[in-house]
Design an enzyme around this catalytic site. Structure first.
Site, PDB file in Angstrom:
ATOM      1  CE  LYS A  10     -25.951  17.223 -42.711  1.00 22.90           C
ATOM      2  NZ  LYS A  10     -25.858  16.995 -41.240  1.00 22.90           N
ATOM      3  CB  ILE A  94     -31.413  14.124 -41.321  1.00 19.44           C
ATOM      4  CG1 ILE A  94     -32.884  14.484 -41.557  1.00 19.44           C
ATOM      5  CG2 ILE A  94     -31.275  13.296 -40.057  1.00 19.44           C
ATOM      6  CD1 ILE A  94     -33.792  13.265 -41.699  1.00 19.44           C
ATOM      7  N   GLY A  95     -30.076  17.298 -42.632  1.00 18.02           N
ATOM      8  CA  GLY A  95     -29.590  17.976 -43.834  1.00 18.02           C
ATOM      9  C   GLY A  95     -30.564  18.108 -44.972  1.00 18.02           C
ATOM     10  CG  ASP A 127     -24.632  20.523 -42.878  1.00 18.25           C
ATOM     11  OD1 ASP A 127     -23.486  20.434 -42.409  1.00 18.25           O
ATOM     12  OD2 ASP A 127     -25.656  20.448 -42.181  1.00 18.25           O
TER      13      ASP A 127
END
Length: 276
Positions: A10, A94-95, A127
Site C-alpha cells: 500500500k 507500505i502496509g 489500514d
C-alpha cells in the site's frame, strides 16, 4: 483446498494529518494506491490455526497470536493453516501487516467463512479496510471512511533503507496535528504526468518528523530526486519507504537498477499501480 492471495504493498501517495480525536487517534486525509509487489498468503482449512513465515523478511516476524494475520484468522471465525511469504520490509510505511491481514480475510472468505464487515476489519488496524479493497482510494477519518477514486497508471521506484521506523514515535514528533486536508473535489488526472504535477502540491505531514527520527530517509529522498526522468518523490506512510514517480515503466526499471547498483544495502524495487 489451498488458496493463494496476493497481499499488495500500500502506497500513501499523500497523507495529510487533519486532527486528533479525544481518544488519541489521528484523523487523516490520504490518497492510497496499491502496487504489483507484495507478500503472499496461502491458506487451507484445519482444526487449529497456525502460521509459518518464509521469505526474505521472515526473520523476527512473530507467528503467534500477536501477528495481525493470526488476529485476522480469529476474526474470520475459521481455523486455517496459513503460510506468509514475507517480501515487504517490516515497519516500512507500505502496509505490510495490514495488507497481510486483509489477504488472510480474503483467504478465509474463499474457504467458506462469512465476509467480515468494514467495522470488523477496522478493529485489526486503521489500514485494514483500505487494504481489503486494494483499489485506489481516498481514506479519511481514522481509516473507516474510504472512497474509490480514479487514478491513472503510475510507475514508481520504491526504496527502503532497511531501517524500521516507529509510527508512534513519528506521530510524537509531529508538531501540527490540524493541517489542511486535500481539496474536497480531486482533479480528473488525464495521465501520470498530470498526477505527478498535482502530487507535488500535496503533502505527507509525517515526512518531516520521520526524517528527524530516522535521518536515512532524507538520504533516500535525495537519491530518488537525483534519478533521471523522475517526476515526483515522497515518503509513504510513516516511513521509511519512499517512492519516485515516472512516466513509463521502463524509466522506473532503469532508475531502480541504477539506484540498487549504487546502494546495494537498500531495498529497491520498480513497481506499477494495480488497476481499479
Amino acid at each position: 483446498m489451498t488458496v493463494k492471495i496476493f497481499a499488495p504493498a500500500k502506497i500513501n501517495l499523500t497523507l495529510h494529518v487533519t486532527g486528533q480525536r479525544a481518544d488519541g487517534y489521528h484523523l487523516l486525509d490520504s490518497l492510497v494506491a496499491f502496487v504489483d509487489i507484495g507478500d503472499q498468503i496461502t491458506a487451507q482449512r484445519t482444526d487449529q490455526s497456525s502460521l509459518i513465515v518464509t521469505g526474505p523478511f521472515a526473520d523476527g516476524v512473530p507467528t503467534d497470536a500477536t501477528n495481525l494475520v493470526m488476529k485476522a484468522a480469529q476474526i474470520s471465525g475459521l481455523h486455517m493453516q496459513i503460510g506468509l511469504d514475507k517480501r515487504l520490509p517490516p515497519s516500512s510505511g507500505i502496509g505490510g501487516g495490514s495488507t497481510d491481514a486483509a489477504a488472510t480475510l480474503k483467504a478465509a472468505a474463499r474457504l467458506g467463512a462469512s465476509p467480515v464487515t468494514p467495522a470488523q476489519a477496522l478493529r485489526l488496524g486503521a489500514d485494514v479496510p483500505v487494504c481489503l479493497a486494494a483499489k485506489p482510494m481516498r481514506m479519511r477519518g481514522i481509516g473507516e471512511d474510504v472512497q474509490q477514486i480514479k487514478l491513472p497508471a503510475l510507475h514508481m521506484v520504491l526504496v527502503n533503507p532497511r531501517v524500521a521506523v516507529s509510527t508512534p514515535e513519528v506521530f510524537k514528533r509531529l508538531e501540527a496535528k490540524d493541517n489542511a486536508p486535500m481539496p474536497e473535489v480531486l482533479p480528473d488526472w488525464p495521465d501520470g504526468v498530470a498526477f505527478a504535477d498535482w502530487l507535488t502540491t500535496q503533502r505527507n505531514d509525517l515526512q518531516r518528523p520521520a526524517v528527524k527520527v530516522m535521518p536515512e530517509i532524507a538520504a533516500v529522498l535525495t537519491a530518488l530526486a537525483l534519478l533521471p526522468n523522475v517526476l515526483a518523490t515522497r515518503m509513504s506512510g510513516s516511513g521509511a519507504t519512499c517512492f519516485a514517480v515516472f512516466e513509463r515503466r521502463e524509466e522506473a526499471e532503469a532508475a531502480a537498477a541504477q539506484l540498487a547498483h549504487g546502494n546495494p544495502w537498500w531495498w529497491v524495487k520498480p513497481a506499477s499501480t494495480l488497476p481499479a
